[in-house]
Design a protein around this motif. Sequence first.
Motif, PDB file in Angstrom:
ATOM      1  N   ALA A  52     -15.991 -14.380  11.780  1.00  0.00           N
ATOM      2  CA  ALA A  52     -15.163 -14.015  10.621  1.00  0.00           C
ATOM      3  C   ALA A  52     -15.879 -14.072   9.273  1.00  0.00           C
ATOM      4  CB  ALA A  52     -13.917 -14.892  10.578  1.00  0.00           C
ATOM      5  N   PRO A  53     -17.057 -13.458   9.144  1.00  0.00           N
ATOM      6  CA  PRO A  53     -17.617 -13.308   7.794  1.00  0.00           C
ATOM      7  C   PRO A  53     -16.830 -12.282   6.980  1.00  0.00           C
ATOM      8  CG  PRO A  53     -18.956 -12.115   9.377  1.00  0.00           C
ATOM      9  CD  PRO A  53     -17.944 -12.888  10.169  1.00  0.00           C
ATOM     10  N   ILE A  54     -15.988 -11.527   7.680  1.00  0.00           N
ATOM     11  CA  ILE A  54     -15.099 -10.556   7.033  1.00  0.00           C
ATOM     12  C   ILE A  54     -13.691 -10.732   7.600  1.00  0.00           C
ATOM     13  CG2 ILE A  54     -16.929  -8.854   6.630  1.00  0.00           C
ATOM     14  CD1 ILE A  54     -15.759  -7.308   9.063  1.00  0.00           C
ATOM     15  N   ALA A  55     -12.710 -10.233   6.860  1.00  0.00           N
ATOM     16  CA  ALA A  55     -11.333 -10.203   7.340  1.00  0.00           C
ATOM     17  C   ALA A  55     -10.814  -8.782   7.198  1.00  0.00           C
ATOM     18  CB  ALA A  55     -10.457 -11.166   6.554  1.00  0.00           C
ATOM     19  N   PRO A  56     -10.777  -8.003   8.271  1.00  0.00           N
ATOM     20  CA  PRO A  56     -10.207  -6.651   8.181  1.00  0.00           C
ATOM     21  C   PRO A  56      -8.760  -6.721   7.705  1.00  0.00           C
ATOM     22  CG  PRO A  56     -11.319  -7.002  10.294  1.00  0.00           C
ATOM     23  CD  PRO A  56     -11.215  -8.334   9.638  1.00  0.00           C
TER      24      PRO A  56
ATOM     25  N   ALA B 218     -12.114 -11.250  20.898  1.00  0.00           N
ATOM     26  CA  ALA B 218     -11.653 -11.943  19.688  1.00  0.00           C
ATOM     27  C   ALA B 218     -11.144 -10.911  18.693  1.00  0.00           C
ATOM     28  CB  ALA B 218     -12.794 -12.758  19.060  1.00  0.00           C
ATOM     29  N   GLU B 219      -9.904 -11.092  18.257  1.00  0.00           N
ATOM     30  CA  GLU B 219      -9.354 -10.265  17.192  1.00  0.00           C
ATOM     31  C   GLU B 219      -8.810 -11.190  16.113  1.00  0.00           C
ATOM     32  OE1 GLU B 219      -6.558  -7.337  18.470  1.00  0.00           O
ATOM     33  OE2 GLU B 219      -8.096  -6.071  19.389  1.00  0.00           O
ATOM     34  N   LEU B 220      -8.322 -10.625  15.047  1.00  0.00           N
ATOM     35  CA  LEU B 220      -7.792 -11.417  13.945  1.00  0.00           C
ATOM     36  C   LEU B 220      -6.358 -10.978  13.656  1.00  0.00           C
ATOM     37  CD1 LEU B 220     -10.930 -11.419  11.625  1.00  0.00           C
ATOM     38  CD2 LEU B 220     -10.003 -13.370  12.874  1.00  0.00           C
ATOM     39  N   PRO B 221      -5.432 -11.303  14.556  1.00  0.00           N
ATOM     40  CA  PRO B 221      -4.038 -10.931  14.330  1.00  0.00           C
ATOM     41  C   PRO B 221      -3.396 -11.826  13.266  1.00  0.00           C
ATOM     42  CG  PRO B 221      -4.198 -12.302  16.270  1.00  0.00           C
ATOM     43  CD  PRO B 221      -5.613 -12.064  15.800  1.00  0.00           C
ATOM     44  N   ASP B 222      -2.183 -11.510  12.885  1.00  0.00           N
ATOM     45  CA  ASP B 222      -1.445 -12.369  11.964  1.00  0.00           C
ATOM     46  C   ASP B 222      -0.996 -13.604  12.745  1.00  0.00           C
ATOM     47  OD1 ASP B 222      -1.765 -10.012  10.614  1.00  0.00           O
ATOM     48  OD2 ASP B 222       0.347  -9.456  10.645  1.00  0.00           O
ATOM     49  N   ASN B 223      -1.495 -14.772  12.359  1.00  0.00           N
ATOM     50  CA  ASN B 223      -1.141 -16.000  13.077  1.00  0.00           C
ATOM     51  C   ASN B 223      -1.288 -17.183  12.121  1.00  0.00           C
ATOM     52  OD1 ASN B 223      -0.893 -18.214  14.815  1.00  0.00           O
ATOM     53  ND2 ASN B 223      -1.805 -17.109  16.527  1.00  0.00           N
ATOM     54  N   ALA B 224      -0.266 -17.387  11.311  1.00  0.00           N
ATOM     55  CA  ALA B 224      -0.321 -18.435  10.292  1.00  0.00           C
ATOM     56  C   ALA B 224      -0.392 -19.827  10.904  1.00  0.00           C
ATOM     57  CB  ALA B 224       0.888 -18.321   9.368  1.00  0.00           C
ATOM     58  N   ALA B 225       0.254 -20.032  12.050  1.00  0.00           N
ATOM     59  CA  ALA B 225       0.233 -21.355  12.681  1.00  0.00           C
ATOM     60  C   ALA B 225      -1.189 -21.736  13.096  1.00  0.00           C
ATOM     61  CB  ALA B 225       1.168 -21.370  13.885  1.00  0.00           C
TER      62      ALA B 225
ATOM     63  N   MET C 172       0.815  -1.215   0.000  1.00  0.00           N
ATOM     64  CA  MET C 172       0.000   0.000   0.000  1.00  0.00           C
ATOM     65  C   MET C 172       0.850   1.268   0.000  1.00  0.00           C
ATOM     66  SD  MET C 172      -2.874  -1.235  -0.359  1.00  0.00           S
ATOM     67  CE  MET C 172      -3.607   0.386  -0.445  1.00  0.00           C
ATOM     68  N   LEU C 173       1.826   1.329   0.894  1.00  0.00           N
ATOM     69  CA  LEU C 173       2.829   2.412   0.909  1.00  0.00           C
ATOM     70  C   LEU C 173       2.268   3.800   1.223  1.00  0.00           C
ATOM     71  CD1 LEU C 173       4.709   1.410  -2.393  1.00  0.00           C
ATOM     72  CD2 LEU C 173       5.204   0.644  -0.053  1.00  0.00           C
ATOM     73  N   GLY C 174       1.029   3.867   1.722  1.00  0.00           N
ATOM     74  CA  GLY C 174       0.408   5.172   1.927  1.00  0.00           C
ATOM     75  C   GLY C 174       0.123   5.520   3.368  1.00  0.00           C
ATOM     76  N   GLY C 175       0.815   4.889   4.325  1.00  0.00           N
ATOM     77  CA  GLY C 175       0.602   5.211   5.730  1.00  0.00           C
ATOM     78  C   GLY C 175      -0.569   4.491   6.363  1.00  0.00           C
ATOM     79  N   GLN C 176      -1.128   3.480   5.695  1.00  0.00           N
ATOM     80  CA  GLN C 176      -2.216   2.708   6.290  1.00  0.00           C
ATOM     81  C   GLN C 176      -1.702   1.909   7.490  1.00  0.00           C
ATOM     82  OE1 GLN C 176      -1.336   2.656   3.068  1.00  0.00           O
ATOM     83  NE2 GLN C 176      -3.093   3.407   1.898  1.00  0.00           N
ATOM     84  N   GLN C 177      -2.642   1.506   8.376  1.00  0.00           N
ATOM     85  CA  GLN C 177      -2.286   0.749   9.569  1.00  0.00           C
ATOM     86  C   GLN C 177      -2.916  -0.646   9.531  1.00  0.00           C
ATOM     87  OE1 GLN C 177      -0.124   1.899  11.971  1.00  0.00           O
ATOM     88  NE2 GLN C 177       0.133   3.606  10.532  1.00  0.00           N
ATOM     89  N   PRO C 178      -2.164  -1.688   9.938  1.00  0.00           N
ATOM     90  CA  PRO C 178      -2.743  -3.043   9.970  1.00  0.00           C
ATOM     91  C   PRO C 178      -3.984  -3.079  10.857  1.00  0.00           C
ATOM     92  CG  PRO C 178      -0.365  -3.100  10.346  1.00  0.00           C
ATOM     93  CD  PRO C 178      -0.766  -1.658  10.417  1.00  0.00           C
ATOM     94  N   ALA C 179      -4.980  -3.867  10.443  1.00  0.00           N
ATOM     95  CA  ALA C 179      -6.262  -3.897  11.159  1.00  0.00           C
ATOM     96  C   ALA C 179      -6.590  -5.308  11.645  1.00  0.00           C
ATOM     97  CB  ALA C 179      -7.379  -3.389  10.258  1.00  0.00           C
ATOM     98  N   PRO C 180      -6.292  -5.620  12.907  1.00  0.00           N
ATOM     99  CA  PRO C 180      -6.691  -6.909  13.466  1.00  0.00           C
ATOM    100  C   PRO C 180      -8.138  -6.910  13.963  1.00  0.00           C
ATOM    101  CG  PRO C 180      -5.454  -5.707  15.093  1.00  0.00           C
ATOM    102  CD  PRO C 180      -5.481  -4.842  13.861  1.00  0.00           C
ATOM    103  N   ARG C 181      -8.790  -5.759  13.868  1.00  0.00           N
ATOM    104  CA  ARG C 181     -10.187  -5.605  14.285  1.00  0.00           C
ATOM    105  C   ARG C 181     -10.897  -4.772  13.227  1.00  0.00           C
ATOM    106  NH1 ARG C 181      -9.912  -2.761  19.909  1.00  0.00           N
ATOM    107  NH2 ARG C 181     -12.136  -2.464  19.545  1.00  0.00           N
TER     108      ARG C 181
END
Length: 286
Positions: A247-251, A103-110, A78-87
């Motif tokens: 999780a019907p959506i993924a921020p 409940a949040e949706l952090p980065d957790n591949a495992a 993106m490169l435009g100053g956006q922030q990751p959204a776990p919520r």
Amino acid sequence: DDTEERAYRAGQIDVTVTVPRTKLAVYARDRPADLHRAPTAETRFLSFNTRRPALTDARVRRALALALDRTKIVERVMLGGQQPAPRFVPPALRPVNAPPLSAELPDNAAEARQLLAAAGFPEGKNFPRLELAAWSSSQTPVLEAIQAMWRQELGIDIAIATREAKVLLAGFATGDYDIGFVTTLVILDVNDPVSLLANFTATGANNFPHWHSDAYDGLLAAAAIERDLGRQAAQLAQAESLLLAAAPIAPLYFNTRNWLMSPRVRGWQEDALWTRSYLKISVDEK
């Protein structure tokens, strides 16, 4: 976006709506006085059609959400100053007294791999062929990054499709899609988290996932009439936690607006909902 940027560079317009992603670094380096940036009350997200095979299972949807590296998406794509959204609710709309989410949706591949295996698709085996759609070719780099993350972390291949905006929006309404990248379709008219979360109630105008939860609907109905801001904040936190757990959506990221404006423009005003006020604008003579 590219046509608008060329018109700005040629001096035909004084203000743009946005900046092509590929030109952000150029303007930041060569014409920093022209480049402006501000956070918006907007979350860009993926919508999972909960009527589709595999996506009917919340474990699959959470796996897809958890497998994404949002930091890489905002910093390398993106490169435009956006922030990751776990919520889902962006910072600009979050109540000051909001309690933490359960409940949040952090980065957790495992955990994503564990959930996908529990749903019957270990290492992505026998996962159905699904499609990730967006309405603009300018969004392709984001889609390709998401596609690559799902392939690497989960072993699944998701096709990418670009559709006309009206076609994609019609598909969202009728359920004629698999996974959609939702951008400017749910920008609010009012600075209100209740209105944002109400999109995913059974009667929500923008319930693109076609998801339904009686408990979620009840919390939103109660929050809409609650006068005590503390109790309302708790109800909204419960509702958002339910949304993220199902999780019907993924921020993906909390959006930031980047635009170009000539230094000769004075008194420019706009808010986090993309609303512009022209009452105090003046333009210096060239």
